[in-house]
Design a protein around this motif. Sequence first.
Motif, mmCIF file in Angstrom:
data_model
loop_
_atom_site.group_PDB
_atom_site.id
_atom_site.type_symbol
_atom_site.label_atom_id
_atom_site.label_comp_id
_atom_site.label_asym_id
_atom_site.label_seq_id
_atom_site.Cartn_x
_atom_site.Cartn_y
_atom_site.Cartn_z
ATOM 1 N N GLY A 154 -63.856 10.552 -151.111
ATOM 2 C CA GLY A 154 -64.699 9.542 -151.723
ATOM 3 C C GLY A 154 -64.354 8.132 -151.317
ATOM 4 N N MET A 155 -63.135 7.911 -150.858
ATOM 5 C CA MET A 155 -62.714 6.571 -150.481
ATOM 6 C C MET A 155 -62.895 6.291 -148.991
ATOM 7 N N MET A 156 -63.378 7.263 -148.230
ATOM 8 C CA MET A 156 -63.619 7.025 -146.810
ATOM 9 C C MET A 156 -64.701 5.955 -146.644
ATOM 10 N N VAL A 157 -64.502 5.094 -145.664
ATOM 11 C CA VAL A 157 -65.425 3.970 -145.443
ATOM 12 C C VAL A 157 -66.108 4.153 -144.086
ATOM 13 N N PRO A 158 -67.386 4.550 -144.069
ATOM 14 C CA PRO A 158 -68.119 4.637 -142.802
ATOM 15 C C PRO A 158 -68.667 3.271 -142.387
ATOM 16 N N VAL A 159 -68.605 2.981 -141.112
ATOM 17 C CA VAL A 159 -69.136 1.729 -140.574
ATOM 18 C C VAL A 159 -69.994 2.079 -139.357
ATOM 19 N N TRP A 160 -71.197 1.490 -139.251
ATOM 20 C CA TRP A 160 -72.057 1.773 -138.115
ATOM 21 C C TRP A 160 -72.735 0.490 -137.635
ATOM 22 N N ASP A 220 -72.281 -5.907 -135.564
ATOM 23 C CA ASP A 220 -72.945 -6.099 -134.271
ATOM 24 C C ASP A 220 -72.447 -5.109 -133.221
ATOM 25 N N ARG A 221 -71.132 -4.780 -133.255
ATOM 26 C CA ARG A 221 -70.562 -3.922 -132.215
ATOM 27 C C ARG A 221 -69.301 -3.248 -132.745
ATOM 28 N N ILE A 222 -69.106 -1.984 -132.343
ATOM 29 C CA ILE A 222 -67.892 -1.251 -132.702
ATOM 30 C C ILE A 222 -67.291 -0.693 -131.421
ATOM 31 N N ILE A 233 -61.738 0.716 -124.775
ATOM 32 C CA ILE A 233 -61.740 2.081 -124.259
ATOM 33 C C ILE A 233 -63.173 2.590 -124.162
ATOM 34 N N GLU A 234 -63.919 2.447 -125.265
ATOM 35 C CA GLU A 234 -65.318 2.843 -125.247
ATOM 36 C C GLU A 234 -66.064 2.191 -126.404
ATOM 37 N N ARG A 235 -67.370 2.062 -126.258
ATOM 38 C CA ARG A 235 -68.242 1.596 -127.330
ATOM 39 C C ARG A 235 -68.697 2.804 -128.151
ATOM 40 N N VAL A 236 -68.726 2.648 -129.467
ATOM 41 C CA VAL A 236 -69.172 3.733 -130.339
ATOM 42 C C VAL A 236 -70.227 3.198 -131.294
ATOM 43 N N ASP A 237 -71.058 4.099 -131.798
ATOM 44 C CA ASP A 237 -72.117 3.693 -132.717
ATOM 45 C C ASP A 237 -71.639 3.622 -134.155
ATOM 46 N N ARG A 238 -70.615 4.418 -134.480
ATOM 47 C CA ARG A 238 -70.123 4.420 -135.855
ATOM 48 C C ARG A 238 -68.680 4.903 -135.878
ATOM 49 N N HIS A 239 -67.993 4.599 -136.977
ATOM 50 C CA HIS A 239 -66.619 5.070 -137.172
ATOM 51 C C HIS A 239 -66.361 5.167 -138.668
#
Length: 717
Positions: A154-160, A220-222, A233-239
Amino acid sequence: MAFELVSDYRPQGDQEQAIEKLVRSVEAGNNHQTLLGVTGSGKTFTMANVIERIGRPTLIMSHNKTLAAQLYSEFKNFFPNNAVEYFVSYFDYYQPEAYIPRTDTYIEKDSSINDEIERLRLSSMGSLLTREDTIVIASVSCIYGLGSPEDYEGMMVPVWVGQQIGRDELLESLVGLLFERNDIAFGRGKFRVRGDVVEVHPAYLDETAVRVEFFGDEVDRISTVDTLTGTVIERVDRHTFFPAKQFVTSKDKMKKAIVEIRKEADQRVAEFESQGKLIEAQRLRMRTDYDIEMMREMGFCQGIENYSRHLTGRPPGARPYTLLDFFPDGFLTMLDESHVTIPQIGGMYEGDRSRKTVLVDHGFRLPSALDNRPLRFDEFMKMTGQRVYVSATPSAFELVNSRPDNNRFIPVKRNGEKLFDPRKMNLHPSGSAEPVEAFDAGEPGRPMIVEQIIRPTGLLDPVVTMRPLRGQIDETIELCRQRVEEGERVLVTTLTKKTAEDLSEYLKGVGLKVRYIHADVDAVERVEILRQLRAAEFDILVGINLLREGLDLPEVSLVCILDADKEGFLRNETSLIQTAGRAARHVRGECVLFCDEVTDSIQRLLDVTDYRRERQMAHNEEHGITPQSVKRAVQESLQLYSNQREEADKMSRSLVADDEEVYDKIRVIADLEREMRDAAGKLEFERAAHLRDQIAQLKDGDDAPKKKKVKYGRSRK
């Protein structure tokens, strides 16, 4: 995702039939199945094939860290495209909190946490919550308390990318996950801020950080970046960010927990005061007040696990949350070397409770600390569901439970009284009049004991011979000389440490190259002794109980068991079979028993060996197989790193001026520290420990850099 086994090998010998029978049994719903696999038969490969066929998340338990690390390495190679995780105790050093009333001695908890293993533990928890293709290699540490999986998830924080979230809002969320801000010393479990750019180093990643760039209140960017160089290393859409600690809870639960902790503390203090125990009351009040203040301000305190019952909202006496709660329903459990692992699981609860009861009685902890405990054995059995026991010498527990009653486990003993005698029940296929097929019917309610006794190399079980006790030392010397002349190695087992040491000295006196090994020998030194035996730096190794399961010495062709008829723990059926198996990787393998009578354990060893050799020889003859000794490269010496350091010192003395010596020492220490971290990352813990000791010697020992003395005023003559 499905499990994908990657290997150049294909099932051989008994492996194919063992895989089929185990898969059929598990799919039929049996809760207990035993893989009776002899030493060197490829049990790990069989386990990997069963996992691929069953396709469920799997917990593999081992009874010590070293064997768990070996399994982790093997399964990482078998399943490179799946999540293979490692979960063992993350303490390099651990001294539990304790109190000795007789001497009024309080021993404060002291520990040294291995950051790399902590990272692997957090990675295990994250993988279990986010992936279905997860295999976790664990020690008995997995039955100890963890935070609630619901709280963790429940405490996980998704970012996109494109998410509407402010920078300060993300920072607040990271602090809630117990990340620390540090703009200078960036490391695991920390984050740093530079304008609209936030860089986070997740606790479960090694040398990779996540960079989140904002444009106003929008992501704007992850990117994933190298923590050392900062390059992308690489661009990602979400983490998704996981908590940085294993014990986490929401703010609301923390507030409620503090209220309950305060209430329990007030009641306990009042109880002590009513009994005239004023010291205990004052001690408990001070400690609890301090811990509550730390939890309010920091969200964490030393020993927070002792308040886990309140933090998770569990009722008194309820079992703790453990790693097993992170697994989805229907997962598979495999217990490697089950004859050792199962008793270890069963022994954890009582020892932990007896120590904590003393702390509670004397005001060092609240009574709720007793609920921070390992699982009881019945709780473990209830949570694990379907199990595969893997051992060359399964104990009565595995054999009894691989019988028709599959819905609950059957205790072998009750109140000290033996309820079942496996030998009388003809449970073991070896030496039984009942055909082997009766033990492998994969149907509900049918027994499931699967044999795997044919080795891919075609090797037979060692020949077992008996010699009289009289003159056993002289006989041992002669047998050793014969093997040494052939360039082979010998293991000799005794009953006591003193005997092992004395026998080693005696054998040295007659011109043999010999060493001894027992529990008092340092763990790193044990690894080096075994390496030297394989490298022929000496020929004979004398030991007691360490020359058993998990020891892989292909060069050993002879095992001598002294005083074999002294029935007991060191000379029971399991010990004799496991010890004799150390010679099973050599084509001339032989086990010599020195005894004057044939005990039940010796007779059992003879029956099992005859049965296995008959099956193995028949298989070799049918398929035209010529047995071949196992060949494996000798590992690199741990002493090599010490020699490298000495060479560096010599070079520095010849090339560096005296006043530059301190810089050379610093450079050598930095190199060793880098090697130590690399070794820990590869799970080569013995090598890492050895390097750590060398670094300490350089810093504090005779080799430590000597600073120039500065004289003030006039020196006295």
